[in-house]
Motif scaffolding. Sequence first.
Motif, PDB file in Angstrom:
ATOM      1  N   THR A 253      -3.765  -0.019  -3.397  1.00 35.22           N
ATOM      2  CA  THR A 253      -3.238  -1.196  -2.835  1.00 35.22           C
ATOM      3  C   THR A 253      -2.539  -2.159  -4.420  1.00 35.22           C
ATOM      4  O   THR A 253      -3.503  -2.488  -4.985  1.00 35.22           O
ATOM      5  CB  THR A 253      -3.995  -1.554  -1.949  1.00 35.22           C
TER       6      THR A 253
ATOM      7  N   TRP B 175      -4.038  -6.694  10.757  1.00 35.22           N
ATOM      8  CA  TRP B 175      -3.141  -5.542   9.937  1.00 35.22           C
ATOM      9  C   TRP B 175      -2.103  -6.108  10.724  1.00 35.22           C
ATOM     10  O   TRP B 175      -1.481  -5.619  11.452  1.00 35.22           O
ATOM     11  CB  TRP B 175      -3.558  -4.244   9.658  1.00 35.22           C
ATOM     12  N   ARG B 176      -1.344  -6.409   9.180  1.00 33.18           N
ATOM     13  CA  ARG B 176       0.878  -7.524  10.000  1.00 33.18           C
ATOM     14  C   ARG B 176       1.410  -6.223   9.089  1.00 33.18           C
ATOM     15  O   ARG B 176       0.850  -7.235   8.208  1.00 33.18           O
ATOM     16  CB  ARG B 176       1.102  -8.440   9.994  1.00 33.18           C
ATOM     17  N   GLU B 177       2.165  -5.389   9.779  1.00 32.84           N
ATOM     18  CA  GLU B 177       3.245  -4.848   8.149  1.00 32.84           C
ATOM     19  C   GLU B 177       4.503  -5.335   8.956  1.00 32.84           C
ATOM     20  O   GLU B 177       4.566  -5.847   9.439  1.00 32.84           O
ATOM     21  CB  GLU B 177       3.148  -3.304   8.528  1.00 32.84           C
ATOM     22  N   CYS B 178       4.740  -6.272   7.129  1.00 32.54           N
ATOM     23  CA  CYS B 178       6.222  -6.705   7.442  1.00 32.54           C
ATOM     24  C   CYS B 178       6.906  -6.148   7.148  1.00 32.54           C
ATOM     25  O   CYS B 178       8.259  -6.087   8.261  1.00 32.54           O
ATOM     26  CB  CYS B 178       6.253  -7.909   6.423  1.00 32.54           C
TER      27      CYS B 178
ATOM     28  N   GLY C 127       1.867  -5.570   3.926  1.00 35.05           N
ATOM     29  CA  GLY C 127       1.620  -6.221   4.820  1.00 35.05           C
ATOM     30  C   GLY C 127       0.835  -6.965   4.721  1.00 35.05           C
ATOM     31  O   GLY C 127       0.366  -8.233   3.631  1.00 35.05           O
TER      32      GLY C 127
ATOM     33  N   GLN D 233       0.418  -0.726  -0.133  1.00 39.71           N
ATOM     34  CA  GLN D 233       0.189  -0.023  -0.229  1.00 39.71           C
ATOM     35  C   GLN D 233       0.976   1.038  -0.053  1.00 39.71           C
ATOM     36  O   GLN D 233       2.698   1.287   0.752  1.00 39.71           O
ATOM     37  CB  GLN D 233      -0.642   0.028   1.510  1.00 39.71           C
TER      38      GLN D 233
ATOM     39  N   THR E 196      -3.481  -9.393   5.916  1.00 34.38           N
ATOM     40  CA  THR E 196      -4.507  -8.584   7.258  1.00 34.38           C
ATOM     41  C   THR E 196      -4.152 -10.992   8.200  1.00 34.38           C
ATOM     42  O   THR E 196      -4.024 -11.756   7.152  1.00 34.38           O
ATOM     43  CB  THR E 196      -5.477  -9.374   6.738  1.00 34.38           C
TER      44      THR E 196
ATOM     45  N   TRP F  86       6.028   3.586   1.370  1.00 37.49           N
ATOM     46  CA  TRP F  86       5.556   2.368   0.647  1.00 37.49           C
ATOM     47  C   TRP F  86       5.225   1.021   2.082  1.00 37.49           C
ATOM     48  O   TRP F  86       6.134   0.916   2.955  1.00 37.49           O
ATOM     49  CB  TRP F  86       6.562   1.489  -0.277  1.00 37.49           C
ATOM     50  N   VAL F  87       4.225   0.131   2.322  1.00 36.02           N
ATOM     51  CA  VAL F  87       4.091  -0.215   3.557  1.00 36.02           C
ATOM     52  C   VAL F  87       3.951  -1.988   2.756  1.00 36.02           C
ATOM     53  O   VAL F  87       2.717  -2.303   1.842  1.00 36.02           O
ATOM     54  CB  VAL F  87       3.330   0.433   4.426  1.00 36.02           C
TER      55      VAL F  87
ATOM     56  N   GLU G 282       1.013   4.799   1.385  1.00 35.71           N
ATOM     57  CA  GLU G 282       0.545   5.657   2.990  1.00 35.71           C
ATOM     58  C   GLU G 282       0.781   6.861   2.539  1.00 35.71           C
ATOM     59  O   GLU G 282       2.035   7.039   1.786  1.00 35.71           O
ATOM     60  CB  GLU G 282       0.737   5.010   3.921  1.00 35.71           C
TER      61      GLU G 282
ATOM     62  N   SER H 282       8.575  -1.925   5.058  1.00 37.55           N
ATOM     63  CA  SER H 282       8.252  -0.211   5.380  1.00 37.55           C
ATOM     64  C   SER H 282       9.767   0.240   3.847  1.00 37.55           C
ATOM     65  O   SER H 282      10.436   0.114   4.762  1.00 37.55           O
ATOM     66  CB  SER H 282       7.618   0.758   5.617  1.00 37.55           C
TER      67      SER H 282
END
Length: 85
Positions: free
Chosen positions: A80, A31-34, A23, A12, A25, A20-21, A14, A36
């Motif tokens: 996204t 939501w789990r961010e891996c 991640g 995504q 669900t 840039w993120v 932001e 960025s």
Amino acid sequence: MRKPPHSNIVVQLEPVPPRWVMGYTALDGKWRECASMPATPSEDEPARRADLDKVVHWVARVLGVDQVRLLRVVDTRRATWWIAT
């Protein structure tokens, strides 16, 4: 970086601050961010920004694969993309 446990990974853009993120669900719905990285501030269309920031190469490097494809998700609040390896 936490590697996602399944293939439902997205990237995504932001808006504030621009980044840039990557991640997913989790099964519990959270939501789990891996990972960025900063996004270049720009008024360009998100797909163009992804090209300029070389998001495809960044995602591949983070996932430890040679190549990925980004598939745009429509009707989302944020720009996204699904990640296809």
